[in-house]
Design an enzyme around this catalytic site. Sequence first.
Site, PDB file in Angstrom:
ATOM      1  N   CYS A   2       0.920  -1.132  -0.003  1.00  0.00           N
ATOM      2  CA  CYS A   2       0.102  -0.031   0.073  1.00  0.00           C
ATOM      3  C   CYS A   2       0.924   1.222   0.119  1.00  0.00           C
ATOM      4  O   CYS A   2       1.955   1.053   0.519  1.00  0.00           O
ATOM      5  CB  CYS A   2      -0.962   0.091   1.198  1.00  0.00           C
ATOM      6  SG  CYS A   2      -2.073  -1.093   1.372  1.00  0.00           S
ATOM      7  N   ARG A  27       4.086  -0.328  -4.716  1.00  0.00           N
ATOM      8  CA  ARG A  27       3.886  -0.604  -3.585  1.00  0.00           C
ATOM      9  C   ARG A  27       2.566  -1.687  -3.518  1.00  0.00           C
ATOM     10  O   ARG A  27       2.416  -2.175  -2.391  1.00  0.00           O
ATOM     11  CB  ARG A  27       3.760   0.359  -2.632  1.00  0.00           C
ATOM     12  CG  ARG A  27       5.302   1.186  -2.579  1.00  0.00           C
ATOM     13  CD  ARG A  27       5.066   2.465  -1.714  1.00  0.00           C
ATOM     14  NE  ARG A  27       4.953   2.088  -0.343  1.00  0.00           N
ATOM     15  CZ  ARG A  27       5.797   2.055   0.551  1.00  0.00           C
ATOM     16  NH1 ARG A  27       6.962   2.315   0.065  1.00  0.00           N
ATOM     17  NH2 ARG A  27       5.614   1.675   1.809  1.00  0.00           N
ATOM     18  N   TRP A  77      -2.640  -2.810  -1.388  1.00  0.00           N
ATOM     19  CA  TRP A  77      -2.191  -4.346  -1.446  1.00  0.00           C
ATOM     20  C   TRP A  77      -3.227  -4.862  -0.526  1.00  0.00           C
ATOM     21  O   TRP A  77      -2.963  -4.625   0.767  1.00  0.00           O
ATOM     22  CB  TRP A  77      -0.819  -4.475  -1.333  1.00  0.00           C
ATOM     23  CG  TRP A  77      -0.290  -5.736  -1.664  1.00  0.00           C
ATOM     24  CD1 TRP A  77       0.154  -6.288  -2.970  1.00  0.00           C
ATOM     25  CD2 TRP A  77      -0.429  -6.906  -0.481  1.00  0.00           C
ATOM     26  NE1 TRP A  77       0.219  -7.616  -2.549  1.00  0.00           N
ATOM     27  CE2 TRP A  77       0.415  -8.225  -1.311  1.00  0.00           C
ATOM     28  CE3 TRP A  77      -0.452  -7.040   1.016  1.00  0.00           C
ATOM     29  CZ2 TRP A  77       0.553  -9.297  -0.490  1.00  0.00           C
ATOM     30  CZ3 TRP A  77      -0.392  -8.156   1.475  1.00  0.00           C
ATOM     31  CH2 TRP A  77       0.372  -9.348   0.902  1.00  0.00           C
ATOM     32  N   ASN A 103      -2.339   2.787   5.513  1.00  0.00           N
ATOM     33  CA  ASN A 103      -1.551   1.773   5.151  1.00  0.00           C
ATOM     34  C   ASN A 103      -1.031   1.016   6.333  1.00  0.00           C
ATOM     35  O   ASN A 103      -0.788   1.406   7.338  1.00  0.00           O
ATOM     36  CB  ASN A 103      -0.245   2.684   4.501  1.00  0.00           C
ATOM     37  CG  ASN A 103       1.002   1.474   4.210  1.00  0.00           C
ATOM     38  OD1 ASN A 103       0.784   0.367   4.162  1.00  0.00           O
ATOM     39  ND2 ASN A 103       2.133   2.143   4.139  1.00  0.00           N
ATOM     40  N   GLY A 104      -1.131  -0.322   6.191  1.00  0.00           N
ATOM     41  CA  GLY A 104      -0.959  -1.184   7.517  1.00  0.00           C
ATOM     42  C   GLY A 104      -1.900  -2.141   8.004  1.00  0.00           C
ATOM     43  O   GLY A 104      -2.776  -2.181   7.177  1.00  0.00           O
ATOM     44  N   GLU A 488      17.682 -18.220  -6.614  1.00  0.00           N
ATOM     45  CA  GLU A 488      17.194 -16.703  -7.302  1.00  0.00           C
ATOM     46  C   GLU A 488      16.512 -16.696  -8.488  1.00  0.00           C
ATOM     47  O   GLU A 488      15.456 -16.090  -8.756  1.00  0.00           O
ATOM     48  CB  GLU A 488      18.227 -15.758  -7.078  1.00  0.00           C
ATOM     49  CG  GLU A 488      18.132 -14.551  -7.563  1.00  0.00           C
ATOM     50  CD  GLU A 488      17.080 -13.657  -6.592  1.00  0.00           C
ATOM     51  OE1 GLU A 488      16.517 -14.052  -5.644  1.00  0.00           O
ATOM     52  OE2 GLU A 488      16.662 -12.359  -7.140  1.00  0.00           O
ATOM     53  N   LYS A 492      12.558 -15.597  -9.395  1.00  0.00           N
ATOM     54  CA  LYS A 492      12.351 -14.685 -10.545  1.00  0.00           C
ATOM     55  C   LYS A 492      11.406 -15.072 -11.366  1.00  0.00           C
ATOM     56  O   LYS A 492      10.386 -14.655 -11.876  1.00  0.00           O
ATOM     57  CB  LYS A 492      13.499 -14.120 -11.077  1.00  0.00           C
ATOM     58  CG  LYS A 492      14.634 -13.383 -10.596  1.00  0.00           C
ATOM     59  CD  LYS A 492      14.279 -11.968 -10.191  1.00  0.00           C
ATOM     60  CE  LYS A 492      13.619 -11.612  -8.990  1.00  0.00           C
ATOM     61  NZ  LYS A 492      14.449 -11.340  -7.802  1.00  0.00           N
ATOM     62  N   GLU A 495       7.681 -15.618  -9.729  1.00  0.00           N
ATOM     63  CA  GLU A 495       7.073 -14.275  -9.467  1.00  0.00           C
ATOM     64  C   GLU A 495       6.721 -13.625 -11.021  1.00  0.00           C
ATOM     65  O   GLU A 495       5.790 -12.896 -10.861  1.00  0.00           O
ATOM     66  CB  GLU A 495       7.659 -13.537  -8.583  1.00  0.00           C
ATOM     67  CG  GLU A 495       9.107 -12.917  -9.076  1.00  0.00           C
ATOM     68  CD  GLU A 495       9.704 -12.180  -7.934  1.00  0.00           C
ATOM     69  OE1 GLU A 495       9.213 -11.660  -6.958  1.00  0.00           O
ATOM     70  OE2 GLU A 495      10.929 -12.130  -7.912  1.00  0.00           O
ATOM     71  N   HIS A 511      18.887 -37.175  -5.452  1.00  0.00           N
ATOM     72  CA  HIS A 511      18.158 -37.994  -4.174  1.00  0.00           C
ATOM     73  C   HIS A 511      16.455 -37.573  -4.133  1.00  0.00           C
ATOM     74  O   HIS A 511      15.830 -37.521  -3.292  1.00  0.00           O
ATOM     75  CB  HIS A 511      18.516 -37.123  -2.904  1.00  0.00           C
ATOM     76  CG  HIS A 511      19.928 -37.471  -2.674  1.00  0.00           C
ATOM     77  ND1 HIS A 511      20.636 -38.432  -2.153  1.00  0.00           N
ATOM     78  CD2 HIS A 511      21.412 -36.753  -2.969  1.00  0.00           C
ATOM     79  CE1 HIS A 511      21.836 -38.336  -2.252  1.00  0.00           C
ATOM     80  NE2 HIS A 511      22.447 -37.386  -2.714  1.00  0.00           N
ATOM     81  N   LYS A 615       5.772  -4.340  -3.109  1.00  0.00           N
ATOM     82  CA  LYS A 615       7.140  -4.129  -3.012  1.00  0.00           C
ATOM     83  C   LYS A 615       7.563  -4.421  -1.785  1.00  0.00           C
ATOM     84  O   LYS A 615       8.887  -4.852  -1.456  1.00  0.00           O
ATOM     85  CB  LYS A 615       7.424  -2.867  -3.697  1.00  0.00           C
ATOM     86  CG  LYS A 615       8.826  -2.395  -3.785  1.00  0.00           C
ATOM     87  CD  LYS A 615       9.661  -3.322  -4.889  1.00  0.00           C
ATOM     88  CE  LYS A 615      11.235  -3.153  -4.776  1.00  0.00           C
ATOM     89  NZ  LYS A 615      11.988  -4.063  -5.597  1.00  0.00           N
TER      90      LYS A 615
HETATM   91  C1  F6R Z   1      11.705 -11.136  -5.052  1.00  0.00           C
HETATM   92  C2  F6R Z   1      11.720  -9.956  -3.897  1.00  0.00           C
HETATM   93  C3  F6R Z   1      11.255 -10.398  -2.549  1.00  0.00           C
HETATM   94  C4  F6R Z   1      12.010  -9.407  -1.751  1.00  0.00           C
HETATM   95  C5  F6R Z   1      11.634 -10.009  -0.310  1.00  0.00           C
HETATM   96  C6  F6R Z   1      12.367  -8.981   0.686  1.00  0.00           C
HETATM   97  O1  F6R Z   1      12.074 -10.489  -6.270  1.00  0.00           O
HETATM   98  O2  F6R Z   1      11.747  -8.733  -4.379  1.00  0.00           O
HETATM   99  O3  F6R Z   1      11.547 -11.796  -2.494  1.00  0.00           O
HETATM  100  O4  F6R Z   1      13.393  -9.660  -1.830  1.00  0.00           O
HETATM  101  O5  F6R Z   1      10.149  -9.504  -0.244  1.00  0.00           O
HETATM  102  O6  F6R Z   1      11.999  -7.780   0.760  1.00  0.00           O
HETATM  103  P1  F6R Z   1      13.215  -6.639   1.455  1.00  0.00           P
HETATM  104  O7  F6R Z   1      14.478  -6.701   0.659  1.00  0.00           O
HETATM  105  O8  F6R Z   1      12.580  -5.088   0.870  1.00  0.00           O
HETATM  106  O9  F6R Z   1      12.980  -6.688   2.571  1.00  0.00           O
END
Ligand code: F6R
Length: 620
Positions: A2, A27, A77, A103-104, A488, A492, A495, A511, A615
Amino acid sequence: MCAIVGYVGQAQALQIGLEALERMEYRGYDSAGIAVVQKGALHVEKKEGKLANLLEQVDHIGRDNFTGTTCIGHTRWATHGRPNDVNAHPHVSFDGKAAIVHNGIIENFATLREEVENAGIEMTSETDSEVAAHLLALAYNDGPTAGDFEASALAVLRRLDGAFTVLFTHCDHPGTIVAGRRSTPLIVGVGDGETFLGSDVAAFIAHTKKAVELGQDNAVIITADGYRTTDFDGNDVECTPFTIDWDLEAAEKGGFDSFMMKEIHEQPAAVRDTLAGHFVDGRIVLDEQRLSDEDLRGVEKVFVVACGSAYHSGLLAKYAIEHWVRVPVEIEVASEFRYRDPVLDQRTLVLAVSQSGETADTLEAVRHAKTQGARVLAVCNTNGSQIPRESDAVLYTHAGPEIGVASTKAFLAQVAANYLVGLALAQARGTKFADEIADIYNALEALPEKIEKVLKLREQILELSKELRPVKTMLFLGRYVGFPVALEGALKLKELAYIHAEGFAAGELKHGPIALIEEGLPVVVVVPSPTGRPVLHSKIVSNIQEIRARGARTIVIAEEGDAAVEPFANYLLRIPNTSSLMQPLLSTVPLQFLAADIARECGNQDIDKPRNLAKSVTVE
Ligand code: F6R
């Protein structure tokens, strides 16, 4: 998670509010809304889905019809209640005179809701936020704060439990916004004859670089002429002003078709800027760190806590720190950390890694670590955010604003910063000689140029992703530091492309996971340098042969000159030579491109805003 924005000034508030929402949409994008205060009335528009839907609605009405110079806005969000028009913010009070954005999470919402309903008010949404609008109107209409907007808003803030930023407006007070925060961010932008509010500075960077960050349990009253900061009881408090050191261009796409593509291309700079100034006169200097060499010498264990991509950067820190410093490093996803009763004491250094500095799970892990007496060092990309504020020390990554929801440049910057922490520990504890530290630092410093070369793989990967279509599932394999890279890469792809992807340690394949291999399945293999540890290299070459023999289509990421992999690679992506520990800063980059390009091949054109994500994840 949010975003809130607010504006009081002389200009058309709608325009400024919508532009701010555009910059903050990363966000949260389940719904968006805006309330303009005009001619003693509120004009509220809100719409489910991305901001584009709200813009269409506003254009349909005609932007000229919104003449007010005060507004509050929100992108959501969803937490409490589905993403739909009714649950979208702003929420309006029962008498139609007050509006709020939030927000929250309001944790005591059930009690407050009951109280509001007992007063005969019918809640229209499923959100926890709506109660704040009704409580404001109740406080303003009757009782000790009657007729006093500021006092009424503060009275509501005092009643809220949980983590929240709330902005209040009232149509009897069209030139004022009252706002307050606890554990979620709120920044004031100070302009000339206009004042702004935002969840982060991107909301108002186009208008002013003068900003003020609110402390915990602080409120602010803004008008066109300025602002006043108080606690929730209305007592004046001092908040520190700061000047924003990045510009509008940094928050815009700069010619790329998405923020994510722009941010992938900014990675050389992100790593360079993160390293800059940290090796002075032959010594690692962590100037923002506030931990002395003596503190570092006393560390008996390092514990890394983080989430998602930041967690993967922490896995890499474990390999580097254990190798360079010879202290045990534990790593745990932050959401599990405090429930497991981890063994911590004053000699434990907790490394909390977070791009946003707002992630609730990581923040709670920091709080838990501190109650156990551990020292906490935050690695963070967001100046002044909550995690560094609550940590003993901070080392900032200098990746610049990361708007694409999937982390790219912040991840690489985190790896670089984590390695700096490892080198600082090695230096303080004498586990590496000065010349060895200089060699490692030089290898780090050489990376931005090598990343530039990796960026040239884009065209090849674009073609490859077309050839791979249709992709239903994809596996990623790596050994040693290639393992976190595989994780990683899989994250990617999940998501962005919404397809099943899994990362494995290559040695684990036999395994169980090898049963997944079938004819045509694409498998990415991250191959370590043949010049580093030959044993690692030869083992992974065998693994590639094993999966090829079972029909996998292999996408091999290997160093220039590595001829051994050629016979077994359906697709070969070449990266420059570097030492083993440095390779993740190169081998991750093709996987970012791959995820973005496959996502588009699979129909997700908006790679900046993958579905269901946000985000900053400010709820647990
Ligand atoms: C994946 C991604 C998330 C963040 C995670 C932590 O692409 O962006 O997995 O890495 O939500 O976020 P931060 O670094 O802001 O604590």
